[in-house]
Scaffold this active site. Structure first.
Site, PDB file in Angstrom:
ATOM      1  N   CYS A  21       0.875  -1.176   0.000  1.00 42.50           N
ATOM      2  CA  CYS A  21       0.000   0.000   0.000  1.00 42.50           C
ATOM      3  C   CYS A  21       0.907   1.219   0.000  1.00 42.50           C
ATOM      4  O   CYS A  21       1.548   1.525   0.998  1.00 42.50           O
ATOM      5  CB  CYS A  21      -0.899  -0.003   1.234  1.00 42.50           C
ATOM      6  SG  CYS A  21      -1.951   1.464   1.367  1.00 42.50           S
ATOM      7  N   GLU A  72      -3.658   1.336  -6.021  1.00 40.12           N
ATOM      8  CA  GLU A  72      -2.693   0.299  -6.377  1.00 40.12           C
ATOM      9  C   GLU A  72      -2.478   0.353  -7.878  1.00 40.12           C
ATOM     10  O   GLU A  72      -3.331   0.834  -8.624  1.00 40.12           O
ATOM     11  CB  GLU A  72      -3.191  -1.079  -5.933  1.00 40.12           C
ATOM     12  CG  GLU A  72      -2.139  -2.162  -5.980  1.00 40.12           C
ATOM     13  CD  GLU A  72      -0.882  -1.799  -5.224  1.00 40.12           C
ATOM     14  OE1 GLU A  72       0.048  -1.256  -5.875  1.00 40.12           O
ATOM     15  OE2 GLU A  72      -0.823  -2.040  -4.009  1.00 40.12           O
TER      16      GLU A  72
END
Length: 254
Positions: free
Chosen positions: A2, A111
């Site tokens: 992340c 992402e």
């Protein structure tokens, strides 16, 4: 992993989600990057006997974990994530997993799907958010780092796990999301050892998140508006441009 996330919920929504007595006001943030301040929820050491709410408080951490034994942060890698499978064993995270587990409020995360270079495709950014909306509680750990001069900085990292089946085409890792009913269990570092909360460190169900293709404007940390989350049509790989470079300029607490 992340590497970017967002918190666009209101302070009142955060207060209600995490059972806080109070939380300072803050603006919506659409592009939170490493080394920037992030909001974290911790178990309070000052319980309020007059409140029926859990003993929790909000604080700001630097997103980039620094173990207490680090002498110079310039000589230490930027740890924004910790692998949940091994965090208990790693020297960097072992103490924090035992004594300083936190929740990181988020509305979702970004992402990138990165195809093989030989494919000719460029990386594609996705805004990944819960289908039902609401505020997420990422599993996190914190540590207080003290400089040689005595100043202290509270730092943190987000725990990740292997991606579920739905997210795997984008990336093989994803943040650990702690369910609201498990907030107390995760934050309780007084009576619960790391091995007792290890079962919480797993991927959410396949239908929990939805992934929305967005533009590469999120790559640049200076871009901070809601337009970052606007959907875009996926390009034909045959006509895709070369991969964009991710901006390295970041707001630092150091």
């Amino acid at each position: 992993m992340c590497g970017r996330f967002a918190l666009t919920a209101t302070p009142n929504q955060v207060r209600e989600t995490f059972g806080l007595v109070e939380v300072d006001g803050f603006p919506p943030r659409f592009n939170i990057a490493p080394t920037q301040p992030i909001l974290a929820i911790t178990q309070s050491n000052r319980p309020d006997p007059g409140s029926n709410l859990p003993d929790r408080e909000a604080r700001l951490l630097r997103w980039g974990f620094l173990p207490g034994w680090v002498k110079d942060p310039r000589d230490f890698p930027l740890l924004i994530n910790a692998r949940s499978e091994t965090a208990i064993e790693k020297a960097s995270f072992r103490a924090a997993m035992r004594h300083r587990r936190v929740l990181i409020p988020a509305s979702g995360f970004y992402e990138w799907r990165r195809p093989p270079k030989e494919s000719g495709e460029k990386p594609q950014a996705y805004w990944i958010r819960p289908r039902q909306g609401g505020v997420l509680g990422f599993a996190g750990v914190m540590e207080i780092w003290a400089s040689a001069g005595g100043s202290e900085v509270e730092t943190g990292a987000i725990l990740t796990t292997a991606a579920n089946h739905a997210m795997r085409p984008i990336h093989d890792r994803m943040p650990v999301v702690i369910a609201p009913e498990d907030f107390t269990r995760w934050l309780d570092c007084r009576t619960r050892e790391p091995r007792e909360v290890q079962p919480l460190l797993k991927a959410v169900d396949d239908d929990f998140f939805e992934a929305i293709a967005v533009s590469d404007r999120v790559n640049k940390v200076a871009n901070m508006g809601p337009e970052l989350q606007e959907p875009v049509a996926l390009e034909d790989p045959k006509h895709a441009a070369s991969a964009p470079k991710q901006d390295s300029t970041q707001l630092s607490l150091f």
